[in-house]
Scaffold this motif. Structure first.
Motif, PDB file in Angstrom:
ATOM      1  N   VAL B 624      31.073   5.785  -7.047  1.00  0.00           N
ATOM      2  CA  VAL B 624      31.100   7.254  -7.046  1.00  0.00           C
ATOM      3  C   VAL B 624      32.223   7.760  -7.947  1.00  0.00           C
ATOM      4  N   GLY B 625      33.419   7.159  -7.766  1.00  0.00           N
ATOM      5  CA  GLY B 625      34.591   7.681  -8.453  1.00  0.00           C
ATOM      6  C   GLY B 625      34.646   7.329  -9.926  1.00  0.00           C
ATOM      7  N   LEU B 626      34.041   6.212 -10.288  1.00  0.00           N
ATOM      8  CA  LEU B 626      34.203   5.777 -11.678  1.00  0.00           C
ATOM      9  C   LEU B 626      32.884   5.858 -12.436  1.00  0.00           C
ATOM     10  N   ILE B 627      31.889   5.132 -11.931  1.00  0.00           N
ATOM     11  CA  ILE B 627      30.640   5.054 -12.699  1.00  0.00           C
ATOM     12  C   ILE B 627      29.904   6.391 -12.655  1.00  0.00           C
ATOM     13  N   ASP B 628      29.746   6.941 -11.445  1.00  0.00           N
ATOM     14  CA  ASP B 628      29.044   8.220 -11.357  1.00  0.00           C
ATOM     15  C   ASP B 628      29.851   9.328 -12.031  1.00  0.00           C
ATOM     16  N   ARG B 629      31.159   9.299 -11.774  1.00  0.00           N
ATOM     17  CA  ARG B 629      31.972  10.403 -12.251  1.00  0.00           C
ATOM     18  C   ARG B 629      32.006  10.444 -13.768  1.00  0.00           C
ATOM     19  N   PHE B 630      32.243   9.259 -14.374  1.00  0.00           N
ATOM     20  CA  PHE B 630      32.319   9.253 -15.837  1.00  0.00           C
ATOM     21  C   PHE B 630      30.978   8.904 -16.472  1.00  0.00           C
ATOM     22  N   GLY B 631      30.045   8.443 -15.640  1.00  0.00           N
ATOM     23  CA  GLY B 631      28.707   8.132 -16.159  1.00  0.00           C
ATOM     24  C   GLY B 631      27.804   9.348 -16.060  1.00  0.00           C
ATOM     25  N   PRO B 632      26.794   9.262 -15.214  1.00  0.00           N
ATOM     26  CA  PRO B 632      25.797  10.344 -15.139  1.00  0.00           C
ATOM     27  C   PRO B 632      26.408  11.722 -14.861  1.00  0.00           C
ATOM     28  N   GLY B 634      29.500  12.740 -15.123  1.00  0.00           N
ATOM     29  CA  GLY B 634      30.397  13.164 -16.186  1.00  0.00           C
ATOM     30  C   GLY B 634      29.614  13.659 -17.392  1.00  0.00           C
ATOM     31  N   ALA B 635      28.575  12.907 -17.747  1.00  0.00           N
ATOM     32  CA  ALA B 635      27.762  13.304 -18.896  1.00  0.00           C
ATOM     33  C   ALA B 635      27.117  14.661 -18.626  1.00  0.00           C
ATOM     34  N   VAL B 639      27.607  18.077 -20.715  1.00  0.00           N
ATOM     35  CA  VAL B 639      26.458  18.802 -21.270  1.00  0.00           C
ATOM     36  C   VAL B 639      26.458  20.243 -20.785  1.00  0.00           C
ATOM     37  N   ALA B 640      26.735  20.414 -19.475  1.00  0.00           N
ATOM     38  CA  ALA B 640      26.746  21.780 -18.942  1.00  0.00           C
ATOM     39  C   ALA B 640      27.814  22.615 -19.638  1.00  0.00           C
ATOM     40  N   ARG B 641      29.005  22.013 -19.823  1.00  0.00           N
ATOM     41  CA  ARG B 641      30.085  22.717 -20.522  1.00  0.00           C
ATOM     42  C   ARG B 641      29.672  23.060 -21.949  1.00  0.00           C
ATOM     43  N   GLY B 642      29.068  22.061 -22.603  1.00  0.00           N
ATOM     44  CA  GLY B 642      28.634  22.272 -23.987  1.00  0.00           C
ATOM     45  C   GLY B 642      27.616  23.391 -24.083  1.00  0.00           C
ATOM     46  N   THR B 643      26.732  23.443 -23.077  1.00  0.00           N
ATOM     47  CA  THR B 643      25.723  24.508 -23.076  1.00  0.00           C
ATOM     48  C   THR B 643      26.389  25.874 -22.967  1.00  0.00           C
ATOM     49  N   LEU B 644      27.387  25.945 -22.079  1.00  0.00           N
ATOM     50  CA  LEU B 644      28.104  27.215 -21.928  1.00  0.00           C
ATOM     51  C   LEU B 644      28.750  27.620 -23.246  1.00  0.00           C
ATOM     52  N   ALA B 645      29.388  26.633 -23.888  1.00  0.00           N
ATOM     53  CA  ALA B 645      30.062  26.923 -25.156  1.00  0.00           C
ATOM     54  C   ALA B 645      29.061  27.387 -26.204  1.00  0.00           C
TER      55      ALA B 645
END
Lengths: 487, 674
Positions: B624-632, B634-635, B639-645
């Motif tokens: 949860v803390g590493l793979i999920d957070r920086f994997g799916p 995080g990605a 993407v959500a941030r990029g969309t906002l920008a």
């Protein structure tokens, strides 16, 4: 004698310009009542021009024999391939127009004429062998396009779209002209072949400036990031048949022109433009994907989708190989089919009053009452996302293959990763159509011409399209060979 | 067609048809099919075994199918029949057939009978594959197959959380052993370049003394291999350290306990050691380990057995203890004695379990012996069967006259342990003798608590429920309490019934086995090299020395048995306050034994807790803390941030669009100029 040969070479453009002028006169006399007839004649003119252009492609024409007017124009297989695509796309946007404009009583006879002139301009663009020819073709197309964007002049959004397109287009033309003059200044010639020869050794800073400015101007036309800003606004504001046209034909023309310029004129300085193309490609893919996610208007979504797809096509250009050029042409052909199919499907989305439906939320549950339409739109979305076995996958595959064989594995890898982001918004449309509570908004009837066109596009992008891979690939190879012909 | 094919594959066929047909075929069809298949298999097994007894049969191998041919690694499906296999065949098929029959009565009210019978037959098939294996890989196939069937059957009542937990525990603990077994197989292949058992055994004596280097250590090759294999045996046969699953496995239905956790599967480890006896003979350190672990388990499990209240758990620890006898017999080199005890034990232990099942059946699923008492008169047939089993396990008998089954096998083991004459074997002898005392004590304790004395049934919730239900039907209307007073004899008005005939027949047959198996089979098992025909390593000198042991050694087992029974009689018949006083006096000792030497708590602290902790860390921090957070996730966040920008930049204002174009141009120029 030479003049006659030149005229024979530009026969498609002659047909288009003469029929354009004739139809303009007919429009002046016949008025808007004649617009349907004029549309039909315009389509016939495009078909005729297409038949005149086709032999060059089938023969794989290349070399000095294809030069006309003292090297101003080059009518080789590459130009013919692009022209055929352009004519097809232009004809499609003529066919879909009447049903749309007649509902708002805005079908005017000028529409087919403008499309014809734009198509002629694009024909000149793709056969340009000189900076001046390039500019004439580009502006001929652009001027027609500015008017088309604002075609529904009483509609605020349409007028705004036309104005934005015009102002930013003028800025881009400025970039282009400045770049051309710099290039001329340092190369001493406007001929592509001459520039190629002049830049064969070390490239001066001035010529590099010129190259960057020229590429920026062209990037505007293909709506590659960061010169893409006009695209969503214009696609959304312009009448949908016009958007169909913008998203297809000019893309092909501008992309082909860009290929021509970087290969013919700046082919000696590949490393000078390769990195720029690469970065522009990646930025386009990412911006297109990210921008599309936030959209709730399906036309804006398609705008970002086109930016995204342009990025993928540019990966083929970044490869800077004949294989890459061939892959780009195949991708372009598939892209045109997907785009036209997509916009035709959008044209078919109407509410009970016949008003166009553009909000994605309004097509919720479309599959429950418009099964065939939903299936077609879903296929187009899957194809745009590049999911096998649909044909859209094949284009992406070829482009990435070209990049990998040119040793650009990281570029291909990033592109593939970014296409995953793209899959999100395409699939979102499918999800809304199939799994959301039916909104029962898009229930209007469809025009038979729309249905026929959508059917053709859907069949082309379906797995059946793979039957054409040999034929299409063969044509693209001939065209790419002509582009890279060293005589 | 060779009969061995039918013996092995009839149960499989029955399991497949019964399991897939399940309710479609119905209870009776599936039960008849599986039971019929097993009885046929059992008949054929005895027909295979008797020629070996008579000395007229030869060992043979029946090929079935090719399996793996890959480079130098070659092994096939094949069924090996020799004396050792034949013994196992009769043990497995006889007990299994009787357990199938017994289950008709015991499981009569269960809604999932076809599944139960299919599992039983599947188990039997896997066990038969194990004992007929001609190569180590097929043996491993059977080994895992019985593990699977054991898992399925322990967790047969899968709605019971404790049964699920027990099933998982059995599986996980067995994995530890299986890892050792697997490594042993890999190592054996590495050293011998074959998995074929006959080839390995032929080459084993030559490898004695060879050494190998592992992680920089010089090790005796055969010792390493045999210890690894023995770890596998320890897991399957619940030896000290890997024994914790066996008592919990009693969560399964009682017929399962009788078949799998007493007579057959748990003896697979002993079988394996005997099958590979020439290998172990070339590995002195491994043999010492076998002796020590066996002797220690024998003693350790017996001590726990003296304190448990659950009738099945007492028998389970008894099984554990008896397996210890078999192992140290093998460890001192008396493989014949080990196999003989395995053989007799299968009869009397299955008998004890099925008898216990009959008691439980009669007492409405009450398993706590504190709430039994006085059952002798109510279920006399069960009582006599249990008596036969108890006489057999405690080893009652007079030399050269008559003895129950355990008398011959256990005495032989103790004598041979003394006769071996090493310090370790003497240690094993003393451990075994003390364990024999304890065995006698807890076995008679079980009998006295269950069948003698006054009924103590009224304290049992199960009995109260049963009585309450009965009276509910009869609409009597007075409450439980008044009811107890009315009877005042501890029965709570409950009337235990003798089990149906389908349960009594197996008890009868097994009683015969428990009484006579020792007398009849002692000569061939213990004194006939011809009988074994090279199936096991036969130590002629050792068996000769066995007859020369001092008289007191011969009498030791009988004497301690008598002490045990007397003590039990005093404590549970004569003066029932003695156990309470003893517990009050030795509170610490009792708690230590009652809590099974705190093995579960120790393992919980050493392995289970850290494993959970590690798992939780890997889950919460790692996944949860590493793979999920920086994997799916995080990605998705990027993407959500990029969309906002992207949305913010797309303002709709011409000048900002023009600015972006100019910035892009400047950036491109800067790039190419650099």
């Amino acid at each position: 004698m030479e003049f006659q040969a030149s005229l024979a070479l530009v026969a498609p453009e002659l047909v288009l310009s003469l029929s354009g002028l004739a139809l303009l006169l007919a429009a002046a006399w016949g008025g808007d009542k004649a617009s349907r007839l004029i549309s039909i004649l315009a389509v016939a003119a495009l078909v005729g021009a297409g038949f005149l252009a086709a032999p060059a492609l089938c023969n794989g024409a290349s070399g000095p024999d294809t030069l006309a007017f003292g090297g101003q124009v080059k009518v080789d297989a590459f130009a013919a391939f692009a022209k055929l695509l352009i004519y097809l796309a232009a004809a499609a946007s003529l066919i879909v127009a009447p049903a749309f404009f007649e509902r708002v009583k805005a079908m005017r006879a000028e529409y087919p004429v403008l499309v014809l002139f734009a198509a002629m301009g694009m024909g000149i663009m793709v056969s340009a062998a000189d900076l001046v020819t390039l500019y004439i073709g580009l502006e001929l197309n652009s001027l027609a396009a500015y008017v088309l964007a604002a075609f529904l002049r009483t509609d605020e959004r349409s007028a705004e779209a036309g104005l934005k397109y015009f102002v930013l287009g003028a800025l881009a033309s400025g970039f282009l002209l400045y770049g051309m003059s710099l290039t001329y200044g340092f190369a001493g010639t406007t001929s592509f072949a001459g520039i190629h020869a002049a830049l064969a050794g070390d490239m001066s800073k001035g010529a590099l400036f010129g190259l960057v400015f020229v590429l920026s101007g062209l990037a505007f036309k293909i709506s590659a990031a960061p010169f893409h800003m006009w695209t969503p606004d214009v696609y959304e504001g312009a009448p949908t048949p016009v958007t169909t046209f913008f998203a297809s034909a000019p893309k092909v023309a501008a992309m082909a022109l860009t290929m021509r310029v970087v290969v013919d004129a700046f082919g000696a300085q590949v490393q000078a433009w390769q990195q720029i193309v690469m970065i522009v490609a990646l930025v386009s893919i990412v911006v297109g994907a990210l921008g599309a996610i936030g959209q709730d208007n399906i036309k804006r979504l398609m705008a970002y989708s086109s930016i995204n797809n342009v990025g993928f096509i540019l990966i083929g250009l970044a490869a800077a190989t004949q294989q890459g050029a061939s892959a780009m042409l195949v991708y372009l052909a598939i892209y045109v089919a997907m785009t036209i199919g997509g916009f035709v499907a959008i044209l078919m989305l109407k509410d009970a009053n016949g008003e166009p439906v553009e909000q994605i939320a309004q097509i919720a549950g479309l599959s429950s009452h418009r099964k065939v339409l939903a299936v077609c739109l879903a296929m187009i979305m899957f194809s745009l996302a590049g999911i096998p076995p649909l044909f859209g996958f094949w284009g992406k595959f070829l482009v990435f293959q070209a990049a990998v064989q040119a040793g650009m594995v990281p570029l291909a890898a990033i592109g593939i990763a970014a296409s995953v982001i793209g899959a999100f918004y395409y699939l979102k449309v499918v999800k809304v159509m199939y799994f959301d509570e039916p909104a029962n908004v898009a229930v209007g009837k469809s025009d038979w011409a729309h249905q026929a066109l959508l059917a053709i596009c859907a069949i082309f992008i379906s797995p059946l399209g793979y039957l054409l891979t040999g034929w299409l690939g063969g044509m693209a190879d001939k065209a790419a060979a002509a582009l890279y012909f060293v005589g | 067609m060779h009969p061995i094919l039918l013996i092995v594959f009839l149960p499989l066929l029955a399991a497949i048809i019964g399991g897939l047909g399940n309710r479609g075929l119905g209870n009776t069809v599936v039960k008849s099919l599986t039971t019929g298949a097993l009885f046929a298999s059992c008949g054929l097994s005895w027909m295979t075994f008797i020629p070996f007894l008579a000395g007229t049969a030869e060992a043979s191998v029946v090929p079935v199918l090719t399996w793996v041919h890959s480079g130098t690694l070659t092994f096939d499906w094949a069924l090996r029949v020799d004396a050792l296999t034949a013994i196992m065949l009769v043990v497995i098929t006889t007990v299994s057939a009787l357990v199938h029959l017994y289950s008709w009565g015991y499981m009569a009210e269960d809604p999932d009978q076809p599944r139960f019978f299919a599992y039983l037959s599947l188990f039997t098939f896997a066990m038969l594959m194990l004992v007929t294996a001609n190569n180590l890989v097929q043996m491993f196939f059977g080994w895992e197959g019985v593990g699977l069937a054991s898992y399925l059957l322990i967790g047969f009542w899968f709605k019971k959380p404790s049964a699920n937990a027990a099933a998982i525990k059995a599986f996980v603990v067995n994995r530890v052993g299986d890892l050792g077994f697997m490594l042993g197989i890999f190592g054996t292949y590495l050293v011998f370049q074959t998995t074929s058992i006959p080839e390995i055994l032929a080459a084993a004596p030559g490898m004695s003394g060879a050494s190998m280097t592992f992680l920089g250590m010089h090790l005796q090759t055969m010792d390493v291999l045999c210890i690894l294999l023995f770890i596998g045996a320890m897991g399957k046969s619940a030896q000290l350290g890997l024994h914790t699953w066996l008592p919990d496995a009693m969560e399964g239905p009682t017929p399962v306990s009788a078949l799998i956790h007493a007579a057959t599967m748990v003896t697979a480890g002993v079988f394996m050691v005997c099958r590979l006896s020439p290998m172990f003979e070339a590995a002195p350190v491994a043999l010492a380990m076998v002796t020590f672990v066996g002797a220690a388990t024998c003693f350790f499990a017996a001590t726990i057995g003296t304190t448990q209240w659950d009738i099945k758990r007492v028998i389970a620890y008894s099984t554990c203890s008896q397996l210890g006898y078999m192992f140290f017999a093998a460890g001192v080199g008396a493989y014949g004695a080990a196999m003989f005890h395995l053989f007799t034990h299968a009869f009397f232990k299955a008998l004890l379990f099925l008898g216990a099942g009959s008691v439980i059946h009669a007492m409405h699923h009450e398993q706590d012996m504190r709430y039994y008492g006085g059952l002798r008169k109510h279920i006399p047939l069960t009582f006599w069967a249990m008596m036969a089993g108890t006489l057999a396990i405690t080893g009652v008998g007079i030399a050269d006259v008559f003895g129950f089954a355990g008398f011959y096998s256990k005495d032989a083991i103790l004598e041979v342990a003394w006769a071996r004459g090493t310090e370790l074997s003497h240690f094993a002898f003393w451990m075994g003798t003390i364990a024999a005392l304890l065995t006698s004590f807890y076995s008679w304790r079980l009998v006295f608590l269950t069948f003698f004395g006054k009924p103590r049934w009224d304290q049992s919730e199960h009995i109260q429920h049963a009585v309450h239900d009965d009276h509910g039907h009869a609409a009597h209307g007075h409450d439980d309490h008044a009811h107890h007073d009315a009877h005042g004899d501890g029965t709570a008005g409950y009337h235990p019934h003798e089990s149906p005939v389908s349960m009594l027949i197996p008890l009868g047959v097994l009683s015969i086995g428990a009484i006579f198996a020792g007398l009849v089979f002692a000569p061939p098992f213990l004194q006939s090299e011809e009988f074994w025909g090279g199936a096991i390593y036969y130590n002629e000198a050792l068996l000769h020395a066995m007859h020369g042991v001092p008289v007191w050694v011969k009498l030791a087992a009988t004497v301690v048995m008598l002490i045990g029974v007397t003590t039990a009689w005093f404590a549970y018949i004569k003066d029932t306050s003695i156990p309470g006083k003893f517990v009050a006096q030795f509170r610490m000792l009792h708690a230590f034994l009652y809590n099974k030497w705190y093995f579960d708590e120790l393992y919980n602290f050493l392995f289970v807790k850290p494993a959970f902790w590690l798992g939780r860390q890997l889950w919460m921090r790692g996944d949860v803390g590493l793979i999920d957070r920086f994997g799916p996730n995080g990605a998705a966040w990027v993407v959500a941030r990029g969309t906002l920008a992207a949305k913010r930049v797309q303002s709709g204002y011409l000048y900002s669009y023009a600015l972006v174009m100019l910035v892009g141009l400047v950036a491109a120029i800067t790039w190419v100029m650099l």
